[in-house]
Scaffold this active site. Structure first.
Site, PDB file in Angstrom:
ATOM      1  N   ALA A   1     126.994 -41.998  48.574  1.00 40.88           N
ATOM      2  CA  ALA A   1     127.020 -40.720  48.616  1.00 40.88           C
ATOM      3  C   ALA A   1     125.519 -39.838  48.661  1.00 40.88           C
ATOM      4  CB  ALA A   1     127.921 -40.190  47.172  1.00 40.88           C
TER       5      ALA A   1
ATOM      6  N   THR B   1     124.325 -35.444  49.940  1.00 34.31           N
ATOM      7  CA  THR B   1     123.991 -34.377  49.139  1.00 34.31           C
ATOM      8  C   THR B   1     123.281 -33.283  49.947  1.00 34.31           C
ATOM      9  OG1 THR B   1     121.965 -35.564  48.428  1.00 34.31           O
ATOM     10  CG2 THR B   1     123.825 -35.827  47.136  1.00 34.31           C
TER      11      THR B   1
ATOM     12  N   GLN C   1     130.035 -45.966  52.074  1.00 29.11           N
ATOM     13  CA  GLN C   1     130.924 -46.117  50.886  1.00 29.11           C
ATOM     14  C   GLN C   1     131.809 -44.629  50.686  1.00 29.11           C
ATOM     15  OE1 GLN C   1     129.119 -48.248  47.172  1.00 29.11           O
ATOM     16  NE2 GLN C   1     127.298 -47.514  48.412  1.00 29.11           N
TER      17      GLN C   1
ATOM     18  N   HIS D   1     135.297 -47.675  51.496  1.00 28.45           N
ATOM     19  CA  HIS D   1     136.210 -47.250  50.482  1.00 28.45           C
ATOM     20  C   HIS D   1     137.174 -46.309  50.933  1.00 28.45           C
ATOM     21  CE1 HIS D   1     132.790 -47.877  47.303  1.00 28.45           C
ATOM     22  NE2 HIS D   1     133.574 -48.891  47.636  1.00 28.45           N
TER      23      HIS D   1
ATOM     24  N   SER E   1     122.616 -44.940  47.434  1.00 29.46           N
ATOM     25  CA  SER E   1     123.414 -45.416  46.636  1.00 29.46           C
ATOM     26  C   SER E   1     122.912 -45.918  45.595  1.00 29.46           C
ATOM     27  CB  SER E   1     124.240 -46.611  47.488  1.00 29.46           C
ATOM     28  OG  SER E   1     125.060 -47.352  46.681  1.00 29.46           O
TER      29      SER E   1
ATOM     30  N   ASP F   1     112.898 -38.106  48.876  1.00 27.50           N
ATOM     31  CA  ASP F   1     114.434 -37.687  49.549  1.00 27.50           C
ATOM     32  C   ASP F   1     114.703 -38.228  50.782  1.00 27.50           C
ATOM     33  OD1 ASP F   1     116.245 -35.043  49.498  1.00 27.50           O
ATOM     34  OD2 ASP F   1     115.277 -35.421  51.573  1.00 27.50           O
TER      35      ASP F   1
HETATM   36  N1  APR Z   1     117.764 -38.381  48.604  1.00 31.89           N
HETATM   37  C1  APR Z   1     117.571 -39.536  48.039  1.00 31.89           C
HETATM   38  N2  APR Z   1     118.362 -40.034  46.828  1.00 31.89           N
HETATM   39  C2  APR Z   1     119.476 -39.316  46.623  1.00 31.89           C
HETATM   40  C3  APR Z   1     119.755 -37.770  47.343  1.00 31.89           C
HETATM   41  C4  APR Z   1     118.566 -37.552  48.272  1.00 31.89           C
HETATM   42  N3  APR Z   1     118.746 -36.338  48.904  1.00 31.89           N
HETATM   43  N4  APR Z   1     120.710 -37.595  46.896  1.00 31.89           N
HETATM   44  C5  APR Z   1     121.247 -38.405  46.010  1.00 31.89           C
HETATM   45  N5  APR Z   1     120.495 -39.457  45.816  1.00 31.89           N
HETATM   46  C6  APR Z   1     120.695 -40.695  45.003  1.00 31.89           C
HETATM   47  C7  APR Z   1     121.206 -40.227  43.556  1.00 31.89           C
HETATM   48  O1  APR Z   1     120.090 -40.085  42.876  1.00 31.89           O
HETATM   49  C8  APR Z   1     121.884 -41.607  43.240  1.00 31.89           C
HETATM   50  O2  APR Z   1     121.067 -42.580  42.699  1.00 31.89           O
HETATM   51  O3  APR Z   1     121.734 -41.392  45.622  1.00 31.89           O
HETATM   52  C9  APR Z   1     122.466 -42.113  44.765  1.00 31.89           C
HETATM   53  C10 APR Z   1     123.863 -41.926  44.707  1.00 31.89           C
HETATM   54  O4  APR Z   1     124.483 -42.849  43.923  1.00 31.89           O
HETATM   55  P1  APR Z   1     126.220 -42.589  43.474  1.00 31.89           P
HETATM   56  O5  APR Z   1     126.437 -41.210  43.216  1.00 31.89           O
HETATM   57  O6  APR Z   1     126.497 -43.359  42.614  1.00 31.89           O
HETATM   58  O7  APR Z   1     126.830 -42.819  44.764  1.00 31.89           O
HETATM   59  P2  APR Z   1     127.497 -44.330  45.572  1.00 31.89           P
HETATM   60  O8  APR Z   1     126.192 -45.481  45.226  1.00 31.89           O
HETATM   61  O9  APR Z   1     127.850 -43.932  46.851  1.00 31.89           O
HETATM   62  O10 APR Z   1     128.537 -44.480  44.508  1.00 31.89           O
HETATM   63  C11 APR Z   1     129.646 -45.804  44.746  1.00 31.89           C
HETATM   64  O11 APR Z   1     131.290 -44.996  43.378  1.00 31.89           O
HETATM   65  O12 APR Z   1     132.724 -43.741  42.587  1.00 31.89           O
HETATM   66  C12 APR Z   1     132.471 -44.290  43.242  1.00 31.89           C
HETATM   67  O13 APR Z   1     133.817 -44.461  45.258  1.00 31.89           O
HETATM   68  C13 APR Z   1     132.638 -43.901  44.689  1.00 31.89           C
HETATM   69  O14 APR Z   1     131.798 -44.696  47.003  1.00 31.89           O
HETATM   70  C14 APR Z   1     131.605 -44.256  45.507  1.00 31.89           C
HETATM   71  C15 APR Z   1     131.011 -45.309  44.650  1.00 31.89           C
END
Ligand code: APR
Length: 262
Positions: A33, A37, A113, A131, A202, A245
């Protein structure tokens, strides 16, 4: 250090990454995710993530299949907000960078994901939505299916969309906690065969996606400005951690590669 890139002081991580891309022939991306962002879609566990919201119940219940069956309105309230966000989004620089990498034959596939379809919007072709996604919905009782357009009409006209054939609850084809993920075997094969695995945006906490990097046999480059769970990572594979970033980093990487897109 055995198996890992050393913490090279004052090194140019973008240059190192660009050199690894130039050497690689079979690159795979595992995205999370954090990749979206900068497009305006909140992640889950980052500082402004969905799971940090005070919703009165554990926010992870949004995607909990048992809770969905008990009270689907909780999910649909969040889902309508998510779908509204999708209306005006565009792929980020990094989505386009990886689409360009696939076009020039270096990237063999993306395991995402995410359910936002931004990789496809950026032009990526071989995208595995581990997912699930929002392309179709189905009735959980009689399995009647609806395509994206049809399901959007239902989602925005009923608090909980119900099947017009049997009255069952309609569910988007998103994988909830407690359900089997999709494309797992294909994803495992892709990772095993790649010589460079990117893990971008992730936290690597949700399995089985988070277990994929342990199948890597080449090198791993992780780009995440937040906390990455390292417990599932293989200790014997050279791994570079870039805590920057995502879009800024890949702009710097492309400075050294020169892929032409935008
Ligand atoms: N640059 C670098 N890192 C970033 C940025 C960015 N612009 N924006 C967010 N992040 C980092 C966040 O700090 C976080 O550590 O990306 C990571 C996203 O982690 P999660 O929010 O846990 O997302 P993800 O790993 O995809 O979650 C996996 O969890 O709830 C379930 O189904 C949902 O697919 C999802 C799964």
């Amino acid at each position: 250090m055995e198996g890992c890139f050393e913490k090279i002081p004052n090194c140019n991580l973008a240059q190192i990454c660009a050199d690894e891309i130039k050497k690689a022939n079979n690159i795979v991306l595992l995205s999370g995710a954090g990749m979206s962002t900068n497009a305006g879609i909140p992640d889950f566990r980052g500082p402004n993530g969905i799971y940090r919201r005070q919703l009165g119940v554990n926010p992870e219940r949004i995607f909990d299949i048992d809770y969905f069956l008990e009270d689907p309105s909780f999910f649909y309230k969040f889902h309508r907000e998510f779908l509204q966000t999708l209306k005006n989004i565009k792929p980020t620089y990094a989505h386009k960078f990886f689409a360009a990498l696939e076009k020039n034959g270096k990237l063999k596939g993306i395991i995402t994901q995410n359910i936002d379809s931004l990789h496809q919007m950026a032009g990526s072709k071989n995208v595995m939505e581990i997912h699930g996604g929002i392309w179709k919905s189905f009735c959980i009782d009689c399995n009647k299916t609806w395509d994206y357009e049809e399901s959007m009409k239902l989602v925005f006209s009923q608090e909980v969309p119900r099947c017009d054939r049997c009255g069952g609850i309609i569910k988007p084809d998103i994988v909830f906690f407690g359900e089997m993920v999709k494309h797992l075997e294909e994803s495992q094969k892709l990772v095993k065969e790649c010589d460079l695995l990117f893990v971008v945006g992730s936290s690597l906490v949700v399995t089985p996606a988070a277990l994929l990097p342990r199948l890597a046999r080449g090198k791993i480059i992780i780009v995440n400005k937040g906390e990455t769970n390292k417990s599932y990572l293989p200790s014997n594979i050279p791994t570079l951690h870039v805590e920057q970033d995502i879009d800024e980093f890949f702009k710097a990487v492309n400075y050294h590669i020169g892929l032409d897109f935008e």
